[in-house]
Design a protein around this motif. Sequence first.
Motif, PDB file in Angstrom:
ATOM      1  N   LEU A   1       0.782  -1.091   0.023  1.00  0.00           N
ATOM      2  CA  LEU A   1       0.086   0.005   0.058  1.00  0.00           C
ATOM      3  C   LEU A   1       0.988   1.122   0.191  1.00  0.00           C
ATOM      4  CD1 LEU A   1      -2.925   0.747   0.104  1.00  0.00           C
ATOM      5  CD2 LEU A   1      -2.906   1.069   2.495  1.00  0.00           C
ATOM      6  N   ASN A   2       0.577   2.250  -0.819  1.00  0.00           N
ATOM      7  CA  ASN A   2       1.286   3.403  -1.123  1.00  0.00           C
ATOM      8  C   ASN A   2       2.538   3.159  -1.743  1.00  0.00           C
ATOM      9  OD1 ASN A   2      -0.806   4.743   0.037  1.00  0.00           O
ATOM     10  ND2 ASN A   2       0.156   4.404   2.142  1.00  0.00           N
ATOM     11  N   ARG A   3       2.876   1.774  -2.102  1.00  0.00           N
ATOM     12  CA  ARG A   3       4.095   1.620  -2.970  1.00  0.00           C
ATOM     13  C   ARG A   3       3.715   1.183  -4.365  1.00  0.00           C
ATOM     14  NH1 ARG A   3       8.248  -1.077   1.235  1.00  0.00           N
ATOM     15  NH2 ARG A   3       9.726  -0.333  -0.117  1.00  0.00           N
ATOM     16  N   GLU A   4       2.416   1.479  -4.753  1.00  0.00           N
ATOM     17  CA  GLU A   4       1.984   1.053  -6.065  1.00  0.00           C
ATOM     18  C   GLU A   4       2.803   1.570  -7.175  1.00  0.00           C
ATOM     19  OE1 GLU A   4      -1.246   1.488  -3.246  1.00  0.00           O
ATOM     20  OE2 GLU A   4       0.045   2.729  -3.964  1.00  0.00           O
TER      21      GLU A   4
ATOM     22  N   ARG B   1      -7.248  -2.610   1.267  1.00  0.00           N
ATOM     23  CA  ARG B   1      -5.982  -2.413   0.482  1.00  0.00           C
ATOM     24  C   ARG B   1      -5.969  -3.060  -0.839  1.00  0.00           C
ATOM     25  NH1 ARG B   1      -4.221  -4.067   5.879  1.00  0.00           N
ATOM     26  NH2 ARG B   1      -3.427  -6.164   5.084  1.00  0.00           N
TER      27      ARG B   1
ATOM     28  N   ARG C   1      -5.147   1.510  -8.240  1.00  0.00           N
ATOM     29  CA  ARG C   1      -3.942   2.306  -8.594  1.00  0.00           C
ATOM     30  C   ARG C   1      -3.353   1.614  -9.614  1.00  0.00           C
ATOM     31  NH1 ARG C   1      -2.429   4.199  -2.242  1.00  0.00           N
ATOM     32  NH2 ARG C   1      -4.068   5.851  -2.001  1.00  0.00           N
TER      33      ARG C   1
END
Length: 258
Positions: free
Chosen positions: A72-75, A202, A209
């Motif tokens: 998550l947030n490292r897509e 998530r 994304r």
Amino acid sequence: MSIEDGYGDDWIPTATHVRDFSCDAVFLINDGHSIGTGGDLSDEERERLSEPLRELGLPQLARTHLPTRDLLNRETHLARYYEQLIAIAGARGSTHEMQSGGFPYFAVKPAFVSAGQDLTNFLWIDWVAETAEVLKALADFDQSAPREVWDDLDQGWAVRIVSRGPMTYVIEWNWEDDEAVLAGYVFATDELARQAAAAHERLSIIHRRLIELLGHDYWTYVPLAVEARAKITPAVIGRKLLASIGLPRAKRRDRQSR
């Protein structure tokens, strides 16, 4: 449990209680190499044809299972990995195969892990939609009454998840193998539901994304054109590519039958 034994719950009393566990969705990646081509290759040929995937900021790149909690947030990092994978496969003429989505390049599945050990395989699951369905079933619990959470069988492989109020039981086995060792596990229902709900959220975010970043949904199965279907099926893709990305070998079900 053999095929004659059916779906009995006699394994429940002997299930191992797992107190410290993680329930998540995992993206299956290779161990740092991709060949993007099929055929039965020797180890020497596979090594010669392999092309290294650069370090892309992904956690534990050498692992084949990346959980959503680490992604998550490292897509953007994950998208860079897939971009390079797509480029390698494209150069080897495998682009059309990748368009159908899911197994084997873009496989996603549920995972139960404890002490760094995978407790489940979910061998027949490889799409985001399938994984999300399992997680949602786990998240929507009611401790007031026993219920069947998940019961799936395909070509001998089976998973059964049942809730008995405060505890939920999971077993996975090959029911066509009389020598299969049954290893059932039991988890606290409320904690399992909490983790499954968080993983489902998530996974939805990461999936959305990735589609935005790559401009195509590679994680949802799309039937191939009729003229291509006879030549390229999920089973054929699996036989050609499974060894190249280090995933377990297994028969694949015919997606058209759904």
